[in-house]
Design an enzyme around this catalytic site. Structure first.
Site, PDB file in Angstrom:
ATOM      1  N   ASP A 226       0.178  -2.430  -9.868  1.00  0.00           N
ATOM      2  CA  ASP A 226      -0.115  -3.648 -10.631  1.00  0.00           C
ATOM      3  C   ASP A 226       0.195  -3.440 -12.112  1.00  0.00           C
ATOM      4  O   ASP A 226       0.797  -4.297 -12.770  1.00  0.00           O
ATOM      5  CB  ASP A 226      -1.592  -4.037 -10.467  1.00  0.00           C
ATOM      6  CG  ASP A 226      -1.983  -4.138  -9.003  1.00  0.00           C
ATOM      7  OD1 ASP A 226      -1.083  -4.251  -8.156  1.00  0.00           O
ATOM      8  OD2 ASP A 226      -3.196  -4.078  -8.712  1.00  0.00           O
TER       9      ASP A 226
ATOM     10  N   GLY B  86      -4.939 -12.539  -5.890  1.00  0.00           N
ATOM     11  CA  GLY B  86      -4.141 -11.350  -5.558  1.00  0.00           C
ATOM     12  C   GLY B  86      -2.924 -11.233  -6.451  1.00  0.00           C
ATOM     13  O   GLY B  86      -1.923 -10.624  -6.078  1.00  0.00           O
ATOM     14  N   LEU B  87      -2.999 -11.814  -7.649  1.00  0.00           N
ATOM     15  CA  LEU B  87      -1.862 -11.763  -8.575  1.00  0.00           C
ATOM     16  C   LEU B  87      -2.137 -10.798  -9.734  1.00  0.00           C
ATOM     17  O   LEU B  87      -1.472 -10.838 -10.761  1.00  0.00           O
ATOM     18  CB  LEU B  87      -1.545 -13.165  -9.108  1.00  0.00           C
ATOM     19  CG  LEU B  87      -1.185 -14.191  -8.020  1.00  0.00           C
ATOM     20  CD1 LEU B  87      -0.976 -15.582  -8.635  1.00  0.00           C
ATOM     21  CD2 LEU B  87       0.058 -13.769  -7.257  1.00  0.00           C
TER      22      LEU B  87
ATOM     23  N   TYR C 170     -10.265  -1.504   0.934  1.00  0.00           N
ATOM     24  CA  TYR C 170      -9.085  -0.932   0.279  1.00  0.00           C
ATOM     25  C   TYR C 170      -9.214   0.598   0.226  1.00  0.00           C
ATOM     26  O   TYR C 170      -8.303   1.331   0.611  1.00  0.00           O
ATOM     27  CB  TYR C 170      -8.937  -1.514  -1.142  1.00  0.00           C
ATOM     28  CG  TYR C 170      -7.718  -0.995  -1.873  1.00  0.00           C
ATOM     29  CD1 TYR C 170      -6.534  -1.722  -1.890  1.00  0.00           C
ATOM     30  CD2 TYR C 170      -7.741   0.235  -2.528  1.00  0.00           C
ATOM     31  CE1 TYR C 170      -5.407  -1.231  -2.542  1.00  0.00           C
ATOM     32  CE2 TYR C 170      -6.624   0.732  -3.167  1.00  0.00           C
ATOM     33  CZ  TYR C 170      -5.462  -0.006  -3.181  1.00  0.00           C
ATOM     34  OH  TYR C 170      -4.343   0.484  -3.822  1.00  0.00           O
TER      35      TYR C 170
ATOM     36  N   SER D  91      -6.601  -8.624 -13.049  1.00  0.00           N
ATOM     37  CA  SER D  91      -7.313  -7.498 -13.676  1.00  0.00           C
ATOM     38  C   SER D  91      -6.326  -6.545 -14.366  1.00  0.00           C
ATOM     39  O   SER D  91      -6.592  -6.077 -15.466  1.00  0.00           O
ATOM     40  CB  SER D  91      -8.204  -6.762 -12.681  1.00  0.00           C
ATOM     41  OG  SER D  91      -7.446  -6.202 -11.646  1.00  0.00           O
TER      42      SER D  91
ATOM     43  N   HIS E 295       0.823  -1.220   0.000  1.00  0.00           N
ATOM     44  CA  HIS E 295       0.000   0.000   0.000  1.00  0.00           C
ATOM     45  C   HIS E 295       0.857   1.271   0.000  1.00  0.00           C
ATOM     46  O   HIS E 295       0.403   2.327   0.428  1.00  0.00           O
ATOM     47  CB  HIS E 295      -0.976   0.015   1.190  1.00  0.00           C
ATOM     48  CG  HIS E 295      -2.147  -0.914   0.990  1.00  0.00           C
ATOM     49  ND1 HIS E 295      -3.418  -0.470   0.724  1.00  0.00           N
ATOM     50  CD2 HIS E 295      -2.225  -2.267   0.987  1.00  0.00           C
ATOM     51  CE1 HIS E 295      -4.239  -1.515   0.593  1.00  0.00           C
ATOM     52  NE2 HIS E 295      -3.526  -2.614   0.746  1.00  0.00           N
ATOM     53  N   THR E 296       2.077   1.155  -0.450  1.00  0.00           N
ATOM     54  CA  THR E 296       2.940   2.337  -0.515  1.00  0.00           C
ATOM     55  C   THR E 296       2.767   3.086  -1.840  1.00  0.00           C
ATOM     56  O   THR E 296       3.133   4.262  -1.923  1.00  0.00           O
ATOM     57  CB  THR E 296       4.430   1.942  -0.382  1.00  0.00           C
ATOM     58  OG1 THR E 296       4.655   0.825  -1.230  1.00  0.00           O
ATOM     59  CG2 THR E 296       4.781   1.587   1.046  1.00  0.00           C
ATOM     60  N   ASP E 297       2.198   2.410  -2.852  1.00  0.00           N
ATOM     61  CA  ASP E 297       2.174   3.061  -4.178  1.00  0.00           C
ATOM     62  C   ASP E 297       1.359   4.358  -4.169  1.00  0.00           C
ATOM     63  O   ASP E 297       1.842   5.401  -4.592  1.00  0.00           O
ATOM     64  CB  ASP E 297       1.751   2.095  -5.308  1.00  0.00           C
ATOM     65  CG  ASP E 297       0.377   1.486  -5.159  1.00  0.00           C
ATOM     66  OD1 ASP E 297      -0.230   1.595  -4.066  1.00  0.00           O
ATOM     67  OD2 ASP E 297      -0.121   0.890  -6.149  1.00  0.00           O
TER      68      ASP E 297
ATOM     69  N   GLU F 138      -9.750   0.964 -13.341  1.00  0.00           N
ATOM     70  CA  GLU F 138     -10.042   0.447 -11.992  1.00  0.00           C
ATOM     71  C   GLU F 138     -10.843   1.483 -11.196  1.00  0.00           C
ATOM     72  O   GLU F 138     -11.808   1.144 -10.522  1.00  0.00           O
ATOM     73  CB  GLU F 138      -8.751   0.148 -11.230  1.00  0.00           C
ATOM     74  CG  GLU F 138      -7.863  -0.891 -11.878  1.00  0.00           C
ATOM     75  CD  GLU F 138      -8.136  -2.310 -11.384  1.00  0.00           C
ATOM     76  OE1 GLU F 138      -8.976  -2.479 -10.493  1.00  0.00           O
ATOM     77  OE2 GLU F 138      -7.500  -3.231 -11.930  1.00  0.00           O
TER      78      GLU F 138
HETATM   79  C1  GLA Z   1      -3.531  -3.655  -4.971  1.00  0.00           C
HETATM   80  C2  GLA Z   1      -3.597  -2.317  -5.708  1.00  0.00           C
HETATM   81  C3  GLA Z   1      -2.203  -1.688  -5.835  1.00  0.00           C
HETATM   82  C4  GLA Z   1      -1.494  -1.627  -4.492  1.00  0.00           C
HETATM   83  C5  GLA Z   1      -1.584  -2.964  -3.759  1.00  0.00           C
HETATM   84  C6  GLA Z   1      -1.090  -2.888  -2.344  1.00  0.00           C
HETATM   85  O1  GLA Z   1      -2.813  -4.583  -5.706  1.00  0.00           O
HETATM   86  O2  GLA Z   1      -4.156  -2.495  -6.974  1.00  0.00           O
HETATM   87  O3  GLA Z   1      -2.290  -0.414  -6.428  1.00  0.00           O
HETATM   88  O4  GLA Z   1      -2.003  -0.579  -3.709  1.00  0.00           O
HETATM   89  O5  GLA Z   1      -2.917  -3.457  -3.709  1.00  0.00           O
HETATM   90  O6  GLA Z   1       0.260  -2.565  -2.316  1.00  0.00           O
END
Ligand code: GLA
Length: 388
Positions: free
Chosen positions: A174, A126-127, A223, A130, A37-39, A162
């Site tokens: 992503d 979680g890969l 989220y 999308s 969650h740093t992005d 998104e």
């Molecule tokens: C998801 C979001 C990304 C990022 C991660 C957590 O994959 O799509 O933008 O925030 O969670 O690092």
């Protein structure tokens, strides 16, 4: 990239529409290795594109309607070529519809097309299936519409899909990982400057994914809530610190320690996770450079612990796997990967121990949940590209 997948696509496309596609593109999924969650906090992430992905095949067609076929589930959606956002389509179609609509908004000329896609990324793991869908569509549709779009713009087009079509206020991780992947390399991104560089993983270590296949309720809203709390925390720091704070990226540990007791406790915990993750990515990059996989793995465990306690984006299934991973020989580190609240754990494992570790993780999961989780090795791989 997987020739089997391309051949499968050619066959399936011919059965669907007859003939061959005009354009094909492939985009991989991703693992998030460090930096959670740093992005969207303008921080740092180490990630990798992986050796599973999505292939998109496109051909222009006559008429006013676009046709979109999800070959894996044999479901077709249609939408207007001129006004894609007015169509009623299934939710999976939104990612492609959103990409296409965004390209029109950037000056692309509407053009009816038929597009089909299939892939090898397990859904809900979680890969970033999308993002792979978005980036394979973006590459193929940019070619179809004869638009020149650089990779960072392409990533933003996926992100806009998104935000506007799937309702997730995600960052750019992503899409950037899918576009900038490189064989055997980690992708190290700075989400303030949008500078991307590559760092070798080093010999003898592999990544293992353990997929809980769990998706807890309200993931999207959880989220978005995390993002809002981070922004609230950044606003607080901006109001008390003597230097400019645009995002949590600008806050140091010392500053956090000084001000956290005066903050809303929840915002303080969320901020602690982000400040800690940024520090870990910087330390982890240096460790990788020296080949210190043990040190790097410890940071992965710390990262998970911070998710569990500070950011509260883990869940019992992920915690079970990470706790088991801590006890296994040859496992350097493990943590949740991506948004959280379900999905997969990514583990960094010595190549020699990978099979045994995977078996032990499956068994540990089965002991608690009555069935094993899916495990698979994943290889840092090349990024998205047009094919042929
Ligand atoms: C998801 C979001 C990304 C990022 C991660 C957590 O994959 O799509 O933008 O925030 O969670 O690092």
């Amino acid at each position: 990239m997987d020739n089997l997948l391309t051949n499968k696509m050619r066959g399936a496309f011919a059965r669907w529409l007859g003939g061959a596609p005009a354009i094909m593109a492939h985009a991989p999924g991703r693992i998030e290795v460090l930096g959670n969650h740093t992005d969207y906090n303008e921080g740092f992430v180490l990630s990798a594109a992986i050796d599973c992905g999505t292939v998109m095949a496109v051909r222009p067609i006559d008429g006013k309607e676009c046709r979109l076929m999800a070959l894996d589930i044999s479901e077709e959606a249609r939408f207007s070529a001129a006004a894609p956002d007015q169509a009623q389509t299934p939710s999976w179609a939104n990612y492609v519809r959103g990409v296409y609509a965004n390209m029109l908004a950037r000056g692309g000329r509407p053009r009816a097309f038929a597009a089909a896609f299939l892939g090898t990324i397990p859904l809900g793991a979680g890969l970033s299936s999308s993002a792979a869908l978005e980036m394979s569509a973006a590459l193929a549709l940019a070619r179809l519409l004869e638009m020149k779009i650089d990779p960072l713009e392409m990533a933003k087009i996926g992100q806009a899909a998104e935000h506007d079509y799937a309702g997730v206020k995600c960052g750019l991780l992503d899409q950037i990982s899918s576009l900038f992947g490189r064989e055997g390399m980690l992708v190290r991104s700075d989400f303030r400057t949008l500078e991307v560089r590559h760092e070798p993983l080093g010999a003898g270590a592999v990544f293992l994914i353990a997929n809980t296949a769990v998706k807890h309720r309200l993931v999207e809203s959880a989220y978005n809530e995390r993002r809002e709390k981070c922004e609230e925390a950044a606003r607080y720091f901006a109001s008390v610190l003597p230097h400019p704070v645009r995002a949590l990226r600008d806050v140091s540990w010392d500053e956090w320690r000084e001000w956290a007791p005066r903050m809303d406790p929840c915002a303080a915990r969320r901020a602690a996770h982000i400040v800690g993750e940024n520090t870990r990515v910087i330390a982890g990059s240096a460790m990788l450079e020296r080949g210190d996989l043990e040190g790097f793995g410890r940071l992965m465990f710390e990262s998970h612990e911070s998710s569990r306690t500070q950011f509260e984006n883990s869940c019992p299934e992920l915690d079970t796997l990470v706790a088991a991973a801590r006890t296994l020989p040859g496992v350097y580190g493990a943590r949740l990967s991506g948004g959280g609240f379900g999905g997969s754990v990514v583990a960094l494992v010595s190549a020699a121990a990978a099979d045994a570790a995977a078996a032990r993780l499956r068994a540990a999961y089965e002991q608690v949940y009555g069935h094993p989780c899916d495990t698979r090795p994943v290889r840092p791989s090349a990024g998205a590209a047009l094919l042929g």
